[in-house]
Design an enzyme around this catalytic site. Structure first.
Site, short mmCIF file in Angstrom:
data_model
loop_
_atom_site.label_atom_id
_atom_site.label_comp_id
_atom_site.label_asym_id
_atom_site.label_seq_id
_atom_site.Cartn_x
_atom_site.Cartn_y
_atom_site.Cartn_z
N LYS A 53 0.82 -1.21 0.00
CA LYS A 53 0.00 0.00 0.00
C LYS A 53 0.85 1.26 0.00
O LYS A 53 0.55 2.21 -0.71
CB LYS A 53 -0.96 0.01 1.20
CG LYS A 53 -2.10 -0.98 1.00
CD LYS A 53 -3.19 -0.83 2.04
CE LYS A 53 -4.31 -1.82 1.75
NZ LYS A 53 -5.23 -1.97 2.88
N LYS A 105 -5.96 -10.81 -6.61
CA LYS A 105 -6.97 -11.09 -5.58
C LYS A 105 -8.21 -10.23 -5.80
O LYS A 105 -8.10 -9.06 -6.11
CB LYS A 105 -6.32 -10.74 -4.23
CG LYS A 105 -7.17 -10.99 -3.03
CD LYS A 105 -6.47 -10.51 -1.77
CE LYS A 105 -6.64 -9.00 -1.59
NZ LYS A 105 -6.33 -8.53 -0.22
N LYS A 128 -12.29 -5.36 -2.41
CA LYS A 128 -13.29 -4.30 -2.33
C LYS A 128 -12.74 -3.02 -2.95
O LYS A 128 -13.48 -2.16 -3.36
CB LYS A 128 -13.65 -4.02 -0.86
CG LYS A 128 -14.55 -5.10 -0.25
CD LYS A 128 -14.93 -4.78 1.19
CE LYS A 128 -13.83 -5.17 2.11
NZ LYS A 128 -13.96 -5.55 3.42
P1 TYM Z 1 -10.70 -7.44 5.01
O1 TYM Z 1 -11.82 -6.54 5.41
O2 TYM Z 1 -9.80 -6.98 3.93
O3 TYM Z 1 -11.28 -8.84 4.58
C1 TYM Z 1 -12.17 -9.58 5.40
C2 TYM Z 1 -11.91 -11.06 5.26
O4 TYM Z 1 -12.10 -11.50 3.90
C3 TYM Z 1 -10.95 -12.20 3.46
N1 TYM Z 1 -10.77 -11.93 2.02
C4 TYM Z 1 -10.63 -12.86 1.07
N2 TYM Z 1 -10.60 -14.20 1.15
C5 TYM Z 1 -10.47 -14.89 -0.01
N3 TYM Z 1 -10.33 -14.28 -1.22
C6 TYM Z 1 -10.34 -12.94 -1.34
N4 TYM Z 1 -10.23 -12.36 -2.53
C7 TYM Z 1 -10.50 -12.16 -0.16
N5 TYM Z 1 -10.55 -10.83 0.10
C8 TYM Z 1 -10.72 -10.70 1.42
C9 TYM Z 1 -9.81 -11.63 4.29
O5 TYM Z 1 -8.70 -12.49 4.33
C10 TYM Z 1 -10.47 -11.46 5.64
O6 TYM Z 1 -10.50 -12.68 6.34
N6 TYM Z 1 -7.33 -6.72 8.64
C11 TYM Z 1 -8.52 -7.44 8.29
C12 TYM Z 1 -9.67 -7.19 9.25
C13 TYM Z 1 -9.37 -7.44 10.68
C14 TYM Z 1 -9.30 -8.71 11.33
C15 TYM Z 1 -9.04 -8.44 12.70
C16 TYM Z 1 -9.43 -10.03 10.87
C17 TYM Z 1 -9.16 -6.51 11.65
N7 TYM Z 1 -8.97 -7.10 12.84
C18 TYM Z 1 -8.92 -9.47 13.60
C19 TYM Z 1 -9.29 -11.06 11.81
C20 TYM Z 1 -9.04 -10.78 13.15
C21 TYM Z 1 -8.98 -6.99 6.91
O7 TYM Z 1 -8.67 -5.91 6.45
O8 TYM Z 1 -9.85 -7.85 6.30
#
Ligand code: TYM
Length: 332
Positions: A112, A195, A198
């Site tokens: 990023k 990947k 969003k």
């Molecule tokens: P975030 O909001 O980017 O994504 C949420 C969850 O979706 C999964 N994910 C995917 N899995 C498979 N293929 C994809 N293309 C794909 N895109 C997203 C992510 O791996 C995630 O599980 N930092 C984290 C949020 C967070 C969090 C936490 C997660 C904050 N605190 C504590 C677990 C525990 C995030 O930005 O996820």
């Protein structure tokens, strides 16, 4: 019951199919065997530019989609991160035991900051994984089900927990990441080596949970494939078709070979039509439930508030223990 923790950023009006398959489906299936905590991580979302009113709306929409996908707020604790103050407070304490170089090695930050340039990169983006560690460690979490892109952050969380425990005594459970190998990474339909995200530049390859089903069906029909014409899983030479097979299998609970058999000797058109139908059948009801919930935001807010109370009880106990252990004077 052992504890489970996971969360998502409210970074768009709708979740995408990668969030649904990579995370939500696992969450739903694990909420019986685990005492589960699911958060909408609005503090994390502040690391990106946001319109305040839109952020509030996205936060509600994300929560509504959790419930619509089968997370039950009477069984699992489903809350908004900023409603529990302990998250920001523990993040500060953990930042004091995190190495600068250690944080600097996080690949998501490197990507990023390289994309935006250092002047456009805020310090919050740099300490983002420390806040994520605080989320997880406050709840004495045993497992963290995530997609593959979050694995490095959970590894950092483990390192911080072990370091803190070694220095100050056993305050934290050391969590393990749980990553479903087959669905850990769902790819963009137009660019099947990237990947699905969003924040993708173009929307054409992203399947949104809350989109009009006809729009999602059209996106499936236009997905990039290859010129071979055989429905066969081969990640290396057929990334587009393999990604569609992964989505098909995840949404139906079927095995990939059985889907390959079904479409043997038939073209991609038939296969895509089949998948479009699966997507419409799966997302249609989820979308309706989410829109129903959003039609009564007052009720949704009440559910989130009572769940935040439940979360705060657990989180505050961990935080007080940590404050004592590091030597902060108790206020009398
Ligand atoms: P975030 O909001 O980017 O994504 C949420 C969850 O979706 C999964 N994910 C995917 N899995 C498979 N293929 C994809 N293309 C794909 N895109 C997203 C992510 O791996 C995630 O599980 N930092 C984290 C949020 C967070 C969090 C936490 C997660 C904050 N605190 C504590 C677990 C525990 C995030 O930005 O996820």
């Amino acid at each position: 019951r052992p504890r489970l923790y996971s969360g998502m950023q409210p970074s768009a009006d709708s979740l995408q199919v990668g969030n649904y398959i990579g995370a939500l489906l696992q969450w739903r299936d694990l909420q019986d065997a685990y005492e589960a905590f699911f958060s909408v991580v609005d503090l994390h979302a502040l690391t990106q530019p946001n319109d305040p009113a839109e952020l509030r709306e996205k936060t509600r929409r994300t929560a509504a989609q959790y419930i619509a996908a089968g997370i039950e707020p009477s069984r699992s604790t489903l809350y908004v991160q900023s409603h529990v103050r302990a998250h920001a407070e523990l993040a500060w304490i953990l930042s004091t035991i995190t190495g600068f170089g250690e944080a600097n090695r996080m690949t998501q930050f490197k990507d990023k900051s390289a994309r935006y340039g250092t002047d456009q990169t805020n310090v919050g983006l740099f300490t983002y994984p420390v806040l994520m560690a605080a989320d997880i460690l406050l709840y004495q979490t045993d497992i963290v089900p995530v997609g593959d892109d979050q694995k490095q952050h959970v590894e950092l969380t483990r390192d911080l927990a072990e370091r803190f425990n070694a220095r100050y005594g056993a305050a934290f459970t050391v969590p393990i990441p749980v990553i479903q190998k087959e669905t850990a990474r769902i790819y963009d339909l137009q660019n099947p080596t990237a990947k699905m995200s969003k924040s993708a530049e173009s929307d054409a390859g992203v399947l949104w949970l809350l989109d009009d089903p006809a729009v999602s069906a059209k996106k499936v029909m236009r997905a990039v494939t290859d010129s071979e014409g055989t429905v066969r899983y081969d990640r290396e030479s057929k990334p587009g078709v393999s990604n569609l097979l992964t989505i098909y299998a995840a949404l139906t609970g079927r095995q990939i070979p059985s889907i390959e058999d079904e479409y043997a000797g038939r073209g991609y058109g038939d296969f895509k039509k089949g998948l479009a139908e699966v997507v419409v059948n799966e997302f249609g009801p989820v979308r309706e439930r989410a829109l129903d919930l959003l039609a009564d935001p007052g009720e949704l807010d009440r559910v989130l508030a009572s769940n935040a109370d439940r979360a705060a009880e657990v989180a505050d106990a961990t935080l007080s223990d940590v404050y004592d252990r590091v030597g902060l004077l108790r206020r009398s």
